[in-house]
Design a protein around this motif. Structure first.
Motif, PDB file in Angstrom:
ATOM      1  N   SER A 230       0.830  -1.205   0.000  1.00  8.69           N
ATOM      2  CA  SER A 230       0.000   0.000   0.000  1.00  8.69           C
ATOM      3  C   SER A 230       0.868   1.260   0.000  1.00  8.69           C
ATOM      4  CB  SER A 230      -0.919   0.003   1.222  1.00  8.69           C
ATOM      5  OG  SER A 230      -1.814  -1.080   1.191  1.00  8.69           O
ATOM      6  N   LEU A 231       1.942   1.240   0.755  1.00 13.51           N
ATOM      7  CA  LEU A 231       2.851   2.381   0.788  1.00 13.51           C
ATOM      8  C   LEU A 231       3.446   2.643  -0.581  1.00 13.51           C
ATOM      9  CD1 LEU A 231       4.605   4.529   2.164  1.00 13.51           C
ATOM     10  CD2 LEU A 231       6.164   2.682   2.873  1.00 13.51           C
ATOM     11  N   GLN A 232       3.900   1.605  -1.252  1.00 11.36           N
ATOM     12  CA  GLN A 232       4.471   1.782  -2.588  1.00 11.36           C
ATOM     13  C   GLN A 232       3.444   2.353  -3.558  1.00 11.36           C
ATOM     14  OE1 GLN A 232       5.030  -1.690  -5.015  1.00 11.36           O
ATOM     15  NE2 GLN A 232       7.004  -0.964  -5.812  1.00 11.36           N
TER      16      GLN A 232
ATOM     17  N   VAL B  96      11.483  -3.272   3.462  1.00 10.09           N
ATOM     18  CA  VAL B  96      11.490  -2.209   4.473  1.00 10.09           C
ATOM     19  C   VAL B  96      12.542  -1.164   4.133  1.00 10.09           C
ATOM     20  CG1 VAL B  96      11.997  -1.712   6.896  1.00 10.09           C
ATOM     21  CG2 VAL B  96      10.538  -3.657   6.306  1.00 10.09           C
ATOM     22  N   ARG B  97      13.689  -1.603   3.649  1.00  7.82           N
ATOM     23  CA  ARG B  97      14.726  -0.648   3.244  1.00  7.82           C
ATOM     24  C   ARG B  97      14.222   0.249   2.123  1.00  7.82           C
ATOM     25  NH1 ARG B  97      19.598  -5.110   3.013  1.00  7.82           N
ATOM     26  NH2 ARG B  97      19.954  -5.258   5.272  1.00  7.82           N
ATOM     27  N   GLY B  98      13.530  -0.357   1.167  1.00  9.80           N
ATOM     28  CA  GLY B  98      13.014   0.435   0.057  1.00  9.80           C
ATOM     29  C   GLY B  98      11.872   1.350   0.445  1.00  9.80           C
ATOM     30  N   SER B  99      11.232   1.079   1.588  1.00  8.73           N
ATOM     31  CA  SER B  99      10.098   1.911   1.995  1.00  8.73           C
ATOM     32  C   SER B  99      10.528   3.322   2.378  1.00  8.73           C
ATOM     33  CB  SER B  99       9.363   1.258   3.172  1.00  8.73           C
ATOM     34  OG  SER B  99      10.183   1.225   4.340  1.00  8.73           O
ATOM     35  N   ARG B 100      11.810   3.505   2.697  1.00  6.56           N
ATOM     36  CA  ARG B 100      12.283   4.841   3.076  1.00  6.56           C
ATOM     37  C   ARG B 100      12.113   5.815   1.912  1.00  6.56           C
ATOM     38  NH1 ARG B 100      17.954   2.510   5.596  1.00  6.56           N
ATOM     39  NH2 ARG B 100      17.006   1.307   7.328  1.00  6.56           N
ATOM     40  N   ALA B 101      12.396   5.349   0.719  1.00  5.74           N
ATOM     41  CA  ALA B 101      12.240   6.220  -0.448  1.00  5.74           C
ATOM     42  C   ALA B 101      10.773   6.572  -0.671  1.00  5.74           C
ATOM     43  CB  ALA B 101      12.808   5.537  -1.686  1.00  5.74           C
TER      44      ALA B 101
ATOM     45  N   MET C 110       8.477   6.774   1.693  1.00  4.95           N
ATOM     46  CA  MET C 110       8.120   7.730   2.738  1.00  4.95           C
ATOM     47  C   MET C 110       8.565   9.147   2.342  1.00  4.95           C
ATOM     48  SD  MET C 110       6.717   6.208   5.458  1.00  4.95           S
ATOM     49  CE  MET C 110       6.662   4.619   6.324  1.00  4.95           C
ATOM     50  N   LYS C 111       9.766   9.225   1.839  1.00 15.62           N
ATOM     51  CA  LYS C 111      10.297  10.528   1.450  1.00 15.62           C
ATOM     52  C   LYS C 111       9.484  11.140   0.321  1.00 15.62           C
ATOM     53  CE  LYS C 111      14.623  12.788   0.141  1.00 15.62           C
ATOM     54  NZ  LYS C 111      16.065  12.594  -0.155  1.00 15.62           N
ATOM     55  N   LYS C 112       9.049  10.304  -0.615  1.00 21.82           N
ATOM     56  CA  LYS C 112       8.257  10.805  -1.735  1.00 21.82           C
ATOM     57  C   LYS C 112       6.921  11.351  -1.243  1.00 21.82           C
ATOM     58  CE  LYS C 112       8.536   8.596  -5.555  1.00 21.82           C
ATOM     59  NZ  LYS C 112       8.407   7.589  -6.639  1.00 21.82           N
ATOM     60  N   LEU C 113       6.306  10.674  -0.273  1.00 23.11           N
ATOM     61  CA  LEU C 113       5.049  11.174   0.276  1.00 23.11           C
ATOM     62  C   LEU C 113       5.237  12.498   0.989  1.00 23.11           C
ATOM     63  CD1 LEU C 113       3.405   7.918   1.738  1.00 23.11           C
ATOM     64  CD2 LEU C 113       2.609   9.249  -0.212  1.00 23.11           C
TER      65      LEU C 113
ATOM     66  N   ASP D  90       3.191   9.672   7.905  1.00 20.85           N
ATOM     67  CA  ASP D  90       3.158   9.381   9.337  1.00 20.85           C
ATOM     68  C   ASP D  90       2.293   8.156   9.631  1.00 20.85           C
ATOM     69  OD1 ASP D  90       4.775  11.558   9.712  1.00 20.85           O
ATOM     70  OD2 ASP D  90       3.140  12.914  10.290  1.00 20.85           O
ATOM     71  N   PHE D  91       1.181   8.047   8.922  1.00 19.23           N
ATOM     72  CA  PHE D  91       0.292   6.899   9.123  1.00 19.23           C
ATOM     73  C   PHE D  91       1.003   5.585   8.796  1.00 19.23           C
ATOM     74  CE2 PHE D  91      -2.682   4.012   6.861  1.00 19.23           C
ATOM     75  CZ  PHE D  91      -3.395   3.560   7.964  1.00 19.23           C
ATOM     76  N   PHE D  92       1.671   5.535   7.643  1.00 21.42           N
ATOM     77  CA  PHE D  92       2.393   4.316   7.270  1.00 21.42           C
ATOM     78  C   PHE D  92       3.550   4.057   8.228  1.00 21.42           C
ATOM     79  CE2 PHE D  92       0.480   4.938   2.982  1.00 21.42           C
ATOM     80  CZ  PHE D  92      -0.095   3.685   2.862  1.00 21.42           C
ATOM     81  N   ALA D  93       4.226   5.113   8.669  1.00 17.16           N
ATOM     82  CA  ALA D  93       5.343   4.927   9.596  1.00 17.16           C
ATOM     83  C   ALA D  93       4.861   4.324  10.904  1.00 17.16           C
ATOM     84  CB  ALA D  93       6.039   6.269   9.838  1.00 17.16           C
ATOM     85  N   ARG D  94       3.725   4.796  11.420  1.00 15.90           N
ATOM     86  CA  ARG D  94       3.198   4.223  12.663  1.00 15.90           C
ATOM     87  C   ARG D  94       2.845   2.750  12.488  1.00 15.90           C
ATOM     88  NH1 ARG D  94       0.146   9.039  12.788  1.00 15.90           N
ATOM     89  NH2 ARG D  94      -1.698   7.837  12.177  1.00 15.90           N
ATOM     90  N   ASN D  95       2.181   2.445  11.397  1.00 16.27           N
ATOM     91  CA  ASN D  95       1.793   1.048  11.161  1.00 16.27           C
ATOM     92  C   ASN D  95       3.008   0.145  11.038  1.00 16.27           C
ATOM     93  OD1 ASN D  95      -0.902   1.475  11.331  1.00 16.27           O
ATOM     94  ND2 ASN D  95      -1.348   1.233   9.143  1.00 16.27           N
TER      95      ASN D  95
END
Length: 645
Positions: free
Chosen positions: A506-508, A543-548, A550-553, A563-568
């Motif tokens: 979902s994050l991607q 998880v490593r790729g999720s940082r990019a 997060m930054k894009k959002l 923030d929502f995805f980071a909390r989850n």
């Protein structure tokens, strides 16, 4: 008990069962005679075609009850109605110049004439017997002109004064006497079915006709190979190694003529009746009801008030109940008549009938089993909020290969019988067995489903229902029940790993949509198959790729979503550590269940926000990213998870 229940049905429904040593089959030709044995329509008898009005091709003939007896290589004529080779002495047209086959047909025809003459001598006051003997012995058959197209195996009947000769009371009584003498062992014994001392048979009079029971191991939907099968017997001992003490025949299985004809007639009737039969893979399942051994009256509680019945025990209602798991229509368990529900699953193995399953339970218990079946696989469609009950057909279809759509078209499953569908023929049989008996599914079912999901990547609502069903019914503790929605308190590592993979997907997707781009290769395309068996090998790089992402959002003014995805993710990572490196078969199912629960939860939340944009729900619910408000009712065909503005 199976034979007894079949015979009980024959006793309760004599109108459905042909007389002893008779069957219902198609008659293709008619010879019309008068009471003196002369042709009824002119100086020369004609062979007139007759056909079933519902069969324009005329291949099946007109269904009629005619004499029958199991034939081997011996010459066995039937009385007054038989194949052309017996009744008229004609071989196939292609064999007209074959002297050996012409001689055989002549021998068959002479045996047919001798049987008719014996009938006429036995009952000299029967006009039909005398007329038919006069016609046959006066060489009347020799004046009949053969039609242009016929086969020696087609059935021909003789009609005397507008009445079929074989259907007279005299003909049926004499034929039963002759057939009984041919098959009788000459001994008296206690019949295993009716428990009375009767003359017992040496062999079963006739087998079940070919084509009624599928051949074992053969897919009836196959387009490349079609097997009609052979005639087969339910009770047969033809070789010493097949019987007790190396004795052939039915010496150690004493059965009387009435019971054998009763259960054989019941088998053929049920196998041909659409309200009593279904073809499931390489088997045929038939069902019927019989009165309870103790009473056939409706149950009455101690208070004396009669219990309200769900339905009367007639075949159509029973078929509706049995079709519930097949059609996907839910059924509510309750109290019904105390009749017993009987069902058996059969396959044809050469000349023997294999009994693969046997059910003999009260009707309320059968209802309860089917109600439990639906409860075990119940899912909620996240796009509509409606409960879904996949049909047995759809469940079996989903166990085949998934075919992705091309050029944006929707994918589908390989149809039954398709080459490379990779769907075992036992799939449907095991599903229906579990539905009717309330029993566990084998681990092979779960293993095959997991293989299909990992291989082709298809994971729709039907396969989600299958996962729920397998997890409930493959678990050693069958009392385990899975919640219908996301379980936030379930800390099972496999379940948490599945949820985490769905959140990362979902994050991607959300990050890609926020950037206005399109995904060429999704997280599922890259890691899904590996994540099911070894979550650590897929989750760590994801998880490593999720940082990019997060930054894009964050750079696209989507900080609330970041923030929502980071909390989850932080919550799941903290509860999951360490990541599981390998999963058992059952844990792989839990991974997929967690993945489906999280994905459906996110889809429902996205729909809630979409409805909020149209002022269909309060703004307070829409502003909360964690809202669990009821999703809307508008269907959506996009299976991806989108958190929209």
């Amino acid at each position: 008990m199976l034979l007894t229940r079949l015979q009980q049905y024959a006793t309760a429904h004599p109108e459905h069962i042909p007389p002893p040593f008779h069957i219902q089959t198609g008659v293709h030709w008619l010879v019309d005679l008068d009471g003196r044995g002369y042709p009824a329509a002119g100086p020369v008898a004609e062979l007139a075609p007759i056909r079933d009005p519902g069969d324009p091709s005329g291949r099946r003939g007109l269904p009629m009850v005619v004499p029958s007896l199991g034939r081997t290589s011996a010459v066995v004529p039937l009385l007054a109605c038989d194949k052309i080779e017996y009744a008229l002495g004609w071989p196939d047209p292609k064999d007209a110049d074959d002297e050996r086959k012409r001689a055989r047909a002549h021998r068959y025809h002479q045996a047919f004439i001798d049987l008719v003459c014996a009938w006429a001598d036995h009952d000299p006051h029967e006009p039909a017997a005398q007329a038919l003997r006069a016609f046959l012995t006066s060489q009347g058959v020799g004046h009949i002109q053969p039609p242009e197209h016929f086969t020696s195996g087609q059935i021909v009947m003789f009609r005397i004064d507008d009445q079929p000769a074989h259907a007279t009371a005299s003909a049926r009584a004499y034929w039963s006497l002759v057939a009984s003498q041919r098959k009788s062992s000459g001994a008296h014994d206690r019949c295993l079915i009716c428990d009375t001392v009767q003359p017992v048979l040496q062999r079963a009079p006739r087998p079940v006709r070919p084509g009624l029971i599928p051949t074992v191991g053969h897919d009836p939907f196959s387009k490349t190979e079609r097997k009609r099968g052979n005639s087969a017997s339910l009770v047969s001992v033809n070789q010493p190694a097949q019987g007790f003490n190396l004795v052939t025949g039915l010496q150690h299985t004493p059965l009387c003529e009435t019971c054998v004809e009763g259960y054989t007639g019941t088998l053929e009737h049920l196998l041909q009746h659409p309200n009593h039969r279904r073809t499931i893979g390489d088997t045929a399942i038939i069902w019927w009801i019989v009165p309870n051994d103790r009473t056939s009256n409706p149950a009455v509680p101690q208070s004396g008030a009669p219990i309200q019945l769900l339905f009367k025990p007639d075949p159509i209602k029973i078929a509706t109940m049995l079709d519930a798991p097949r059609a996907g229509a839910p059924i509510v368990a309750g109290t019904s008549h105390t009749e017993r529900f009987c069902a058996t699953t059969l396959s044809n193995n050469s000349a023997r009938i294999m009994v693969r399953d046997w059910i003999d339970i009260p009707l309320p218990e059968a209802e309860q089993h089917i109600a439990s079946w639906f409860s075990d696989m119940l899912i909620t469609d996240p796009w509509t909020g409606q409960r879904r009950f996949p049909s047995l057909f759809r469940l079996a279809l989903a166990l085949g290969r998934w075919q992705p759509g091309k050029n944006g078209a929707r994918g589908n499953y390989a149809p039954f019988g398709a080459k490379g569908a990779q769907r075992p023929v036992w799939i449907q049989r095991e599903l229906l067995h579990s539905a009717l008996n309330g029993t566990r599914l084998s681990s092979a079912m779960l293993a095959h489903l997991l293989l299909r999901v990992r291989t082709d990547g298809g994971f729709d609502l039907t396969r989600q229902a299958l996962i729920r069903l397998c997890l409930t019914r493959c678990h050693p503790n069958q009392a385990r029940r899975l919640p219908m929605a996301l379980d936030p308190n379930d800390d099972t590592p496999a379940y948490l790993a599945g949820r985490m993979f769905a959140v990362l997907e979902s994050l991607q997707y959300a990050a890609t949509r926020a950037g206005g781009g399109q995904l060429n290769t999704t997280l599922g395309d890259r890691y899904f198959s590996r994540a099911v068996t070894s979550p650590a090998s897929a989750l760590i790089p994801a998880v490593r790729g999720s940082r990019a992402h997060m930054k894009k959002l964050q750079t696209r003014d989507r900080k609330a979503y970041a923030d929502f995805f980071a909390r989850n993710l932080n919550d799941l990572i903290g509860r999951l550590r360490p990541f599981p490196t390998s999963l058992t078969l059952y844990d792989q199912g839990l991974f997929l269940n967690g993945y489906a629960d999280q994905r459906n939860h996110d889809i429902a939340r996205a729909r809630t926000r979409r409805l909020a944009a149209d002022d269909l729900i309060p703004d307070s619910a829409a502003d909360d990213p964690n809202t669990d408000a009821e999703p809307g009712t508008t269907p959506d065909t996009d299976n991806s998870v989108a958190l929209e503005d």
